[in-house]
Write an enzyme that holds these catalytic residues in place. Structure first.
Site, PDB file in Angstrom:
ATOM      1  N   HIS A   1      -2.682   8.817  -4.804  1.00 55.03           N
ATOM      2  CA  HIS A   1      -1.464   8.738  -3.981  1.00 55.03           C
ATOM      3  C   HIS A   1      -0.798   7.400  -4.281  1.00 55.03           C
ATOM      4  O   HIS A   1      -1.150   6.378  -3.693  1.00 55.03           O
ATOM      5  CB  HIS A   1      -1.882   8.847  -2.507  1.00 55.03           C
ATOM      6  CG  HIS A   1      -0.755   8.850  -1.535  1.00 55.03           C
ATOM      7  ND1 HIS A   1      -0.388   9.975  -0.825  1.00 55.03           N
ATOM      8  CD2 HIS A   1       0.098   7.881  -1.136  1.00 55.03           C
ATOM      9  CE1 HIS A   1       0.625   9.693  -0.032  1.00 55.03           C
ATOM     10  NE2 HIS A   1       0.951   8.426  -0.198  1.00 55.03           N
TER      11      HIS A   1
ATOM     12  N   HIS B   1       2.455   4.799  -4.666  1.00 51.51           N
ATOM     13  CA  HIS B   1       3.831   4.460  -4.274  1.00 51.51           C
ATOM     14  C   HIS B   1       4.490   3.711  -5.431  1.00 51.51           C
ATOM     15  O   HIS B   1       3.813   3.059  -6.226  1.00 51.51           O
ATOM     16  CB  HIS B   1       3.819   3.605  -3.006  1.00 51.51           C
ATOM     17  CG  HIS B   1       3.623   4.427  -1.758  1.00 51.51           C
ATOM     18  ND1 HIS B   1       4.098   4.053  -0.535  1.00 51.51           N
ATOM     19  CD2 HIS B   1       3.016   5.624  -1.566  1.00 51.51           C
ATOM     20  CE1 HIS B   1       3.779   4.968   0.372  1.00 51.51           C
ATOM     21  NE2 HIS B   1       3.114   5.933  -0.226  1.00 51.51           N
TER      22      HIS B   1
ATOM     23  N   ASP C   1       4.388  12.566   4.953  1.00 54.56           N
ATOM     24  CA  ASP C   1       4.497  11.160   4.584  1.00 54.56           C
ATOM     25  C   ASP C   1       5.949  10.779   4.313  1.00 54.56           C
ATOM     26  O   ASP C   1       6.380   9.662   4.616  1.00 54.56           O
ATOM     27  CB  ASP C   1       3.640  10.902   3.340  1.00 54.56           C
ATOM     28  CG  ASP C   1       3.423   9.426   3.050  1.00 54.56           C
ATOM     29  OD1 ASP C   1       3.732   8.590   3.909  1.00 54.56           O
ATOM     30  OD2 ASP C   1       2.938   9.111   1.953  1.00 54.56           O
TER      31      ASP C   1
ATOM     32  N   CYS D   1       6.709   2.937   2.757  1.00 53.39           N
ATOM     33  CA  CYS D   1       5.761   2.280   3.660  1.00 53.39           C
ATOM     34  C   CYS D   1       6.454   1.090   4.295  1.00 53.39           C
ATOM     35  O   CYS D   1       6.883   0.187   3.592  1.00 53.39           O
ATOM     36  CB  CYS D   1       4.535   1.806   2.899  1.00 53.39           C
ATOM     37  SG  CYS D   1       3.441   0.790   3.927  1.00 53.39           S
TER      38      CYS D   1
END
Lengths: 321, 321
Positions: free
Chosen positions: A220, A222, A27, A253
């Site tokens: 998860h 951010h 990622d 992202c």
């Protein structure tokens, strides 16, 4: 700075140990501008394991057309050899073609990447939510037949850049659809980083009611809105034991404006070290790895701990009051 | 990004409302390189009040020799007029001389700035811990006689750059010494940002045992190690109702290497808005104020929320899986 810090003090409701699911090599690197060579990627994974991480997502078999940064997945796994195999070394597979390539590389664990919203499914998977579950069904079935461990990511769990709020029950529906295929672990993705602690609790409770317990659920987060560590703390207090993080805070992202990327593994380890929660990670070795990777990428690490441990405290003599 | 986000979901153990003690105009601006004119400082305070903040530390009467950034304290207060007075508009006073100047400006609330460690006391106050309490005694006594509200900051509560760990009981001793002078409110400063949630709980419990309840205690976290919001969440769950924050994440501590400054008010408000905790703050107005101040300072805001709300989401069409 004395590394006698952070001071140790157990925190209410935290477990004795936490599994950090390291996503930096996948990622993280897939969302970096710079493309690093396969041998650097393999070296990155080795250094992460040396620093004490046990669970590392090593790469992705998504089409090189979409993610050129990870086009060398097979090469990275060949370089890693046995270190790239095992049920705690998953790779991301987007579809059956990706699974074929992953199986050729001898992996023993895979992750699929679903969505909680129709819009993101259409944009990221090129099909609706229902159709995406149909697409994943044979991927999971064949993975199970091959004896692989399977993780299901669900993205946009706490908000969507196009749809805005995402009802908790809608997220739970998406999670149940994927877990019902037979996945071993769920990962709740706050892809755009808008989630807050009460929202985390509400989603975990909704999942529990739908039969997906915290023992099968990872988180998860951010850090786009600075909430990642507070949300992680909340999830841990609600019983979650698997936390995704990216060493050095690598990645981000592209859909989230000014994305600041994943929760930095170092910032998470700092908090857990302070609370006396075992992770197995040697923080100083991890920080050294982030500095090394920052050199490879040609830019400083966004991790606050990496920045703060960058050197000794300046012995400034001026008052600060 | 729809400002329908963050989604509202009450979080376990959080109160209905929280008082944000805004330190941007004082703690923020004193630690910025750029010196802004007095009228900009006054305008900053006005904009913060317009955005819904109620409690704003407006300036400091520390010697201009030490903090030239705030040498214009009297001028700022003259500009603010009635808005700079009141028990929720404190100014920092380092000693009796500072108090004299503050009284001349007509303030109704002051803050003193103590230390939890001997080394920081020596370096910042130019005297030992015991001597610094002696110095503060007449400041507090005279403040009370003048009917002022008095806050006591205690710095280095969670670690010291020279001494390393700071025993919780030592911090409690320092807090008791200052509160025994008759201060109305305590602010626990994590000056170098090394604290973690269990440590926060341990210190609050120690203070409770020593007779200083959470009703008289505020928290002041720096985000140097990324822990500020998780620590704040922990303090709120332990009953604290006053949280220090700096709009736009202004300022920092010159003693902490790569200091990233105070907890950004916007990042705090995002979390509290999500949990449905009332602060009275209009987040969009606050973000606009941070953008305006960033222009004055000639550098972007370090607040993650300010960065993230910087514009609309790019409608990128590429998959991100």
């Amino acid at each position: 700075m004395s590394r006698a810090l952070p001071q140790r003090a157990p925190a209410v409701g935290l477990p004795e140990s936490v599994t950090i699911y390291e996503v930096g090599p996948r990622d993280g690197l897939q969302n970096e501008q710079a493309v690093v060579p396969a041998e650097v990627k393999a070296q990155f994974v080795r250094r992460l394991l040396d620093a004490g991480l046990t669970t590392v997502e090593t790469t992705s078999f998504v089409s090189p057309r979409w993610v050129p940064q990870l086009a060398d997945a097979a090469e990275v796994l060949a370089d890693l050899g046995e270190l790239g195999r095992g049920r705690d070394r998953p790779v991301l597979v987007p579809n059956e073609r990706g699974l074929d390539r992953a199986l050729e590389s001898g992996v023993q664990a895979v992750a699929i990447f679903g969505s909680a919203t129709e819009t993101f499914a259409q944009r990221n998977l090129g099909r609706g939510l229902a159709e995406s579950v149909e697409m994943f069904a044979p991927v999971v079935r064949r993975s199970q037949e091959a004896g692989l461990w399977v993780r299901a990511y669900v993205s946009m769990c706490f908000g969507d850049p196009w749809e805005g709020p995402v009802p908790v029950e809608q997220v739970a529906d998406a999670c149940v659809s994927l877990m019902d295929l037979g996945c071993d672990q769920l990962s709740l993705g706050d892809t755009i980083g808008t989630g807050t602690p009460g929202h985390v609790e509400a989603l975990l409770e909704a999942l529990e009611r739908r039969g997906i317990g915290v023992d099968r659920t990872g988180v998860h987060f951010h850090d786009t809105y600075g909430q990642a560590l507070a949300n992680t703390l909340t999830a841990l207090r609600a019983g979650v034991r698997v936390v995704d993080a990216s060493t050095g805070g690598l990645g981000g992202c592209p859909y989230a404006k000014s994305a600041t990327g994943n929760l930095a593994t170092e910032d998470l380890v700092w908090m857990l070290d302070g609370a006396g929660v075992r992770t197995g990670v040697d923080l100083d070795a991890l920080v050294a790895t982030s500095r090394w990777m920052a050199q490879q990428l040609g830019r400083p690490s966004p991790s606050r701990v990496v920045k703060a441990l960058g050197g000794d405290v300046a012995d400034a003599g001026d008052p600060v009051q």
